[in-house]
Design an enzyme around this catalytic site. Structure first.
Site, PDB file in Angstrom:
ATOM      1  N   PRO A 196       0.828  -1.210   0.000  1.00 42.53           N
ATOM      2  CA  PRO A 196       0.000   0.000   0.000  1.00 42.53           C
ATOM      3  C   PRO A 196       0.861   1.258   0.000  1.00 42.53           C
ATOM      4  CG  PRO A 196      -0.698  -1.556   1.703  1.00 42.53           C
ATOM      5  CD  PRO A 196       0.625  -2.030   1.188  1.00 42.53           C
ATOM      6  N   GLY A 210       2.751   4.537   1.143  1.00 41.84           N
ATOM      7  CA  GLY A 210       3.293   5.026   2.403  1.00 41.84           C
ATOM      8  C   GLY A 210       3.943   3.992   3.282  1.00 41.84           C
ATOM      9  N   GLU A 227     -24.599   8.789  18.360  1.00 39.51           N
ATOM     10  CA  GLU A 227     -23.284   8.290  18.782  1.00 39.51           C
ATOM     11  C   GLU A 227     -23.396   7.410  20.022  1.00 39.51           C
ATOM     12  OE1 GLU A 227     -20.858   8.532  16.880  1.00 39.51           O
ATOM     13  OE2 GLU A 227     -21.733   9.997  15.520  1.00 39.51           O
ATOM     14  N   HIS A 247     -24.092   3.881  18.880  1.00 42.58           N
ATOM     15  CA  HIS A 247     -22.890   3.127  18.505  1.00 42.58           C
ATOM     16  C   HIS A 247     -22.165   2.600  19.744  1.00 42.58           C
ATOM     17  CE1 HIS A 247     -23.090   3.943  14.286  1.00 42.58           C
ATOM     18  NE2 HIS A 247     -22.995   5.265  14.426  1.00 42.58           N
TER      19      HIS A 247
END
Length: 658
Positions: A225, A227, A448, A451
């Site tokens: 990938p 980087g 939130e 979650h």
């Protein structure tokens, strides 16, 4: 001393020619800038008889007479002021016989009408040469400017010009050690370094391998990938081997002219053969190594394919390239041509993957060296807080943390600066000026909190770190987790993650009575994961043990029928609906705790895992990561409490002193 540049030679030559042209271009330019007036011979005689003539000049070649006028008679002759006619205005007269003019002026002198001088002149002898130069100079000037522009535009960095456009643009280091990078500068990637070390050993001690009949590997392809340090690893190979190193990008072969790419490939390998043994490094080789089209009529690029053919021939064609090792890097290996990947060209593919926990710690140790760190910074904690980060991402975290500390006028970089930097990179810039209504803020808090609640009561969900309703980037809120770095992902873990993602939408429907667009990102991730489970992982009840993954980019048809596509859609809808109902059921069972969590979010905007634990109690399932995280959070809470007690004690002592 300044470096020599041929452009200065061109500029000086053009300036010299221009100066010569404008100073010696013709007799007309040399004439003084004064007014003249054509007149007949009779007018000339009348003006002389009137005493207006100061001097007379006769050109014997052209039979032209110039009668210069005295200053006091300029207005009578030219009907203009002296300042308007120049220094020496004159009358130009065509004559037939010079003898006749001489006799007339002699008679006028006797009558004292003419007291000036009579002189003669001839045309310059360089008339033909001057005319030829005047004709050719503009053409020479245009060609010179054109060559200068073409040289700067096409040859530039390679030092060539229009005739050297086919030369290689590779930058050569006579000794790879001049780069100053070795394997010590590459943190982590132990497997990749171990694989590539054999190439370095062969360049240093080839006799060790050739005695056993081994051959030097012709090429190695670094795959991974973006980087992850592929280019850095290639520089380290050059630094360790200490041999000439040619470095260029795949796009350097591409040019607007036909045949230039293939010419540059041949020139690159010609230079490398002269410096053998050496290393050629081609970064982003997918720019020229993309798979060739099987149907040229479907938009095949002949120039790119010719460049690839030249590269294939030079790497392992009829000729030999003894002592030349080709290193290449790409993050799109699936798009490369199969002929480029075969043994004999790239003998090995070296995977440079994202660093794991221990490797991230090593990368942090490298990038933390130049920073002034606070004693509270724990490298192990930072490594656990950055799962999925590449080496470039970690370098960015360290730099961003230093910038945040400097923005706060701190003398050292602390732990909170690193946490803020991670939040900044993952979630985006914190938008403190974004205006939200009370209803919107409460809706985001309920979302939130949904979650957080679902992730707390599902076994394989990632451990919760904190929940925030502070807008960042495009997100209005976020729940931050510490993902488990599992080698294998089970079906149960994927379903728990989907249930946790759907917890926000389920909380909106249950406790607000309506749904909003705030769950778009959650729904996108859930849908992609569900299709991945069914189409690729074979985790469907109706389509078990089947993978429809297709790696052929030139195949425009799906590798399954319309009937199978309908089955996939039905299975995705079933799985998502099941997890959505499961999320609603969990929220109904813990709605009091969810309400407290949402209210706490509205009041404080950011809450941590210990706040959730105070409401729901200990999580039923505790992983190793959660145990470490809990210990870290407990230590952080104790440290903050101790600092608070010190501040209160100091304040109390100060008040007593007063």
């Amino acid at each position: 001393m300044p470096r020599f540049n041929m452009n200065w030679i061109y500029i000086i030559a053009i300036a010299t020619l221009a100066f010569f042209y404008f100073t010696h271009g013709g007799s007309d330019i040399q004439q003084p800038r004064s007014s003249q007036q054509e007149a007949s011979y009779d007018v000339f005689k009348a003006r002389v008889d009137s005493g207006y003539a100061s001097k007379v000049v006769i050109n014997k070649d052209s039979k032209i007479l110039k009668m210069y006028v005295k200053p006091e008679y300029i207005r009578e002759v030219f009907n203009r002021a002296p300042s308007e006619v120049g220094n020496e205005p004159y009358l130009s007269v065509e004559i037939g016989s010079i003898d006749k003019v001489e006799s007339f002026l002699e008679d006028a002198r006797k009558r004292e009408c003419f007291t000036g001088s009579l002189t003669y002149e001839h045309d310059e002898g360089s008339g033909i040469l001057g005319s030829l130069f005047s004709l050719l100079f503009p053409m020479i000037l245009f060609i010179g400017l054109w060559l200068l522009i073409m040289r700067r535009g096409m040859g530039g960095a390679a030092g060539g010009g229009i005739f050297s456009v086919g030369k290689s643009k590779a930058k050569m280091y006579e000794k790879g050690g001049d780069l100053g990078i070795t394997f010590k500068d590459v943190a982590g990637q132990a497997g990749a370094k171990q694989e590539i070390q054999e190439i370095v050993d062969f360049l240093k001690n080839p006799q060790k391998y050739t005695d056993l009949g081994g051959k030097i590997p012709k090429g190695a392809l670094l795959v991974g990938p973006p980087g992850t340090g592929k280019t850095l690893l290639a520089k380290a190979v050059a630094g360790e081997a200490g041999v000439p190193f040619f470095s260029m990008s795949g796009s350097d072969f591409v040019e607007m002219f036909v045949g230039v790419g293939a010419s540059r490939v041949r020139d690159l390998f010609a230079q490398a053969k002269a410096k053998s043994p050496c290393i050629i490094f081609i970064d982003e080789i997918d720019a020229v190594g993309r798979a060739r089209s099987k149907n040229p009529a479907m938009g095949g690029n002949d120039e790119r394919e010719n460049t690839l053919n030249a590269l294939l021939t030079e790497m392992d064609g009829f000729g030999t390239n003894s002592g030349i090792i080709i290193l290449a890097a790409t993050n799109r290996v699936d798009m490369l041509d199969s002929a480029l990947l075969r043994a004999g060209r790239f003998d090995r593919q070296i995977n440079v993957d994202l660093p794991d926990l221990n490797e991230r710690k090593e990368v942090f140790m490298v990038h933390l060296k130049p920073l002034k760190l606070d004693p509270s910074v724990d490298v192990d904690f930072l490594a656990r807080q950055t799962p999925g980060f590449s080496g470039a991402d970690i370098a960015n975290v360290c730099n961003e943390a230093a910038l945040i500390a400097a923005r706060h006028n701190s003398h050292t970089v602390g732990k909170q600066d690193f946490l803020d930097a991670v939040d900044r990179i993952i979630g985006g810039l914190e938008k403190k000026t974004k205006i939200m209504t009370t209803a919107e803020k409460r809706s985001i808090a309920i979302h939130e909190a949904g979650h957080a609640t679902i992730s707390w009561f599902t076994e394989f969900a990632n451990p919760l770190v904190k929940v925030s309703i502070v807008p960042r980037g495009r997100a209005l809120g976020a729940a931050w987790y510490l993902p488990e770095e599992r080698v294998l992902q089970t079906k149960e873990a994927m379903l728990d993650e989907m249930c946790s993602l759907l917890g926000g939408r389920a909380a909106e429907e249950l406790f607000i009575g309506t749904i909003s667009t705030g769950a778009m990102n959650d729904l996108e991730r859930t849908t992609k994961q569900a299709y991945g489970m069914i189409a690729f992982a074979g985790m469907s009840e109706r389509l078990p043990n089947i993978c429809y993954y297709n790696n052929n980019e030139y195949q425009f048809q799906r590798p399954y029928s319309e009937t199978t596509a309908k089955v996939m859609d039905d299975e995705v809808l079933r799985i998502i609906n099941e997890q959505y109902e499961r999320a609603k059921k969990i929220l109904q069972e813990h709605k009091e705790g969810h309400a407290q969590l949402a209210q706490l979010l509205v009041e404080r905007e950011v809450i941590f895992a210990d706040d959730v634990e105070k409401i729901f109690g200990k999580r039923p399932w505790m992983s190793r990561s959660e145990e470490l995280l809990e210990a870290q959070m407990r230590a952080e809470a104790e440290r903050m409490a101790a600092e608070r007690e010190k501040e209160l004690a100091a304040k109390d002592t100060e008040e007593r002193g007063e």
